[in-house]
Design an enzyme around this catalytic site. Structure first.
Site, mmCIF file in Angstrom:
data_model
loop_
_atom_site.group_PDB
_atom_site.id
_atom_site.type_symbol
_atom_site.label_atom_id
_atom_site.label_comp_id
_atom_site.label_asym_id
_atom_site.label_seq_id
_atom_site.Cartn_x
_atom_site.Cartn_y
_atom_site.Cartn_z
ATOM 1 N N GLY A 14 147.900 51.326 6.839
ATOM 2 C CA GLY A 14 146.795 50.823 6.052
ATOM 3 C C GLY A 14 147.292 50.397 4.691
ATOM 4 N N ARG A 15 146.488 49.563 4.014
ATOM 5 C CA ARG A 15 146.890 49.103 2.690
ATOM 6 C C ARG A 15 145.656 48.839 1.849
ATOM 7 N NH1 ARG A 15 147.050 46.342 6.734
ATOM 8 N NH2 ARG A 15 149.044 47.226 7.296
ATOM 9 N N ASP A 240 139.172 43.751 11.823
ATOM 10 C CA ASP A 240 140.270 43.138 11.065
ATOM 11 C C ASP A 240 140.602 41.733 11.549
ATOM 12 O OD1 ASP A 240 141.463 44.006 13.437
ATOM 13 O OD2 ASP A 240 142.881 45.362 12.462
ATOM 14 N N THR A 241 140.403 41.465 12.842
ATOM 15 C CA THR A 241 140.638 40.100 13.317
ATOM 16 C C THR A 241 139.591 39.143 12.751
ATOM 17 O OG1 THR A 241 141.498 41.036 15.361
ATOM 18 C CG2 THR A 241 141.076 38.676 15.341
#
Length: 493
Positions: A14-15, A240-241
């Protein structure tokens, strides 16, 4: 200078990405990065959801310690997984990981009760054994006490947002991935819930939030704990896509994309879901997108197979960086042996080199032996599978694409980008690498009026981040290889 924060949670890491807008240009800075490792306890595989929540708070604290005045934040993550909220408002059990084996056979049992054609017609979603619908069914079959104690079901970003804001909302793009959401009615599918005896109350009494809608603000107890001011929390394209597609730097409405990472997701953006029989036969999916669009796409196993090979080699005491693996692959014999990356053999974690050997034996091929041969087999097979899905996407959408936009961390693998261009026989445009996080930021800016619409946001992405062009080459060997790949894998026409 106003700043916003995107938390982008992938299947392996993760970020927290800090975003600023200066004269229409997007500037990003990685503020915090952390691993996202599943946890094995007994026979079960879980997500470490409280650790992820802790890391989100660390990202907020790092912004505070830097003196950054945040204007808003949003969270995106992988799809299908969820947590239950109990009657006391607390988390009821750690969320299972989609690769946990408790769903084995669940998809087949559901389709014995409800025909696949009915499920697809009502949801438009690809049949994958770990879809939310089958996870819940498996819990029901196991008589899990979770189901009796639970009031609400929240997808992973919804769950983390709840911890931060105290408000429970489901978001559109992730809701569609459950295979329980009806894209035509734009609501949870009442008939499927009835047939599976699932309470409608689990999914809330109102509708889902659309990307760009305000989902709440950091609650007072969170602000007091960390000594920060409250900020708005937006529902972005939380799959996320979905966020990655927002960040595709396309110039035309008709475009093909590949979001490349642990999973590869390839498709195009359409105004309405494609629900006909061929879409079901080819096992494509229609997931929600920004602005009421749909992502007609197909999930491909992606770099997961390579990641698992690397883990296996590390367990054996052989450590390789990804650049070293790419170099070894470049030195191996080209187009020698192939796998179907989406074979069920490669879905669970484990000894991938041995499974590749098993697949080759099953298909009458000589198995790769050296590390470079294994890596080359994986990457070339991915490139050839990309060609297959690229052509099927054109066929289903009735469009013809001039090339392929690749986004995500996988574009750092230059061999994969070049071999994809060779395989499809068209240019590949690679960039940006942090597509999901940038799309997350873009939706927040659209919500705040900094961008007029998604096309203005995509123009800013195009002008703010480098895009590498890979022109196709060596066409004849790749054409022959594709014919052999189709024969070996038996992919349907």
């Amino acid at each position: 200078m106003s700043s916003i924060l995107a938390f982008d949670l992938g299947a392996s890491s993760g970020r927290a990405l800090l975003g600023r807008l200066t004269n229409g240009k997007i500037e990003v800075e990685e503020l915090h990065r952390f691993p996202n490792d599943p946890v094995q306890v007994g026979d079960r595989l879980y997500w470490d959801i409280l650790r992820l929540y802790h890391e989100i708070k660390q990202g907020l604290l790092k912004a505070k310690h830097r003196g950054i005045d945040l204007q808003s934040m949003g969270i995106d993550s992988w799809a299908v997984d969820f947590g239950f909220i109990g009657k006391n408002g607390e988390l009821a059990g750690n969320p299972y990981h989609y690769r946990d084996r408790h769903t084995e056979g669940a998809m087949e049992r559901v389709m014995a009760e409800i025909p696949a054609s009915v499920i697809f017609a009502r949801t438009g979603i690809q049949f994958l054994p770990f879809n939310t619908i089958y996870q819940i069914y498996a819990l029901k079959q196991a008589k899990s006490p979770l189901l009796q104690e639970s009031n609400r079901l929240l997808m992973i970003p919804d769950l983390l947002r709840y911890f931060l804001t105290g408000e429970m909302h489901n978001e559109f793009t992730n809701a569609t991935t459950t295979q329980l959401y009806n894209p035509v009615e734009d609501d949870w599918d009442a008939e499927l819930l009835r047939l599976l005896d699932l309470p409608r109350s689990w999914f809330g009494n109102g509708g889902v939030l659309k990307p760009g809608e305000l989902a709440g603000k950091l609650k007072p107890s969170v602000c007091e704990e960390m000594g920060i001011d409250s900020i708005p929390v937006y529902a972005v394209a939380e799959h996320d896509t979905g966020s990655a597609v927002v960040a595709v730097p396309a110039t035309e409405k008709s475009f093909a994309y590949l979001s490349c990472g642990t999973w590869s997701l390839m498709g195009t953006e359409v105004d309405k879901p494609v629900l006909h029989d061929l879409a079901q036969k080819l096992n494509f999916t229609n997931e929600g997108g920004f602005g009421g669009t749909f992502r007609l796409l197909k999930n491909i196993m992606g770099l997961w197979i390579l990641q698992e090979c690397r883990r296996e080699w590390e367990r054996e005491g052989r450590s390789y960086s990804f650049p070293e693996l790419v170099q070894l692959a470049s030195e191996a014999k080209p187009l020698a042996m192939f796998i179907d990356p989406d074979d069920d053999l490669f879905l669970p974690p484990g000894d991938m080199p041995a499974r590749i050997e098993q697949y080759c034996a099953r298909t009458g091929q000589e198995a790769p032996g050296a590390v470079g041969e294994i890596v080359r087999c994986i990457l070339e097979s991915l490139a050839l599978k990309y060609r297959y899905v690229f052509e099927m996407t054109e066929r289903l959408s009735g469009q013809s694409f001039g090339g392929l936009h690749m986004v995500g961390g996988g574009i750092q693998n230059t061999l994969l980008c070049q071999w994809t261009a060779n395989a499809i026989g068209k240019p590949v445009w690679a960039g940006p690498s942090e597509g999901s996080a940038i799309g997350n930021l873009a939706v927040q800016w659209i919500a705040q009026g900094a961008f007029a619409d998604i096309w203005e946001a995509r123009k800013a992405v195009r002008e703010s981040f480098p895009v590498e062009t890979y022109e196709p080459g060596d066409s004849e060997p790749w054409i022959r290889a594709y014919e052999r790949f189709r024969t070996l894998t038996g992919l349907p026409d």
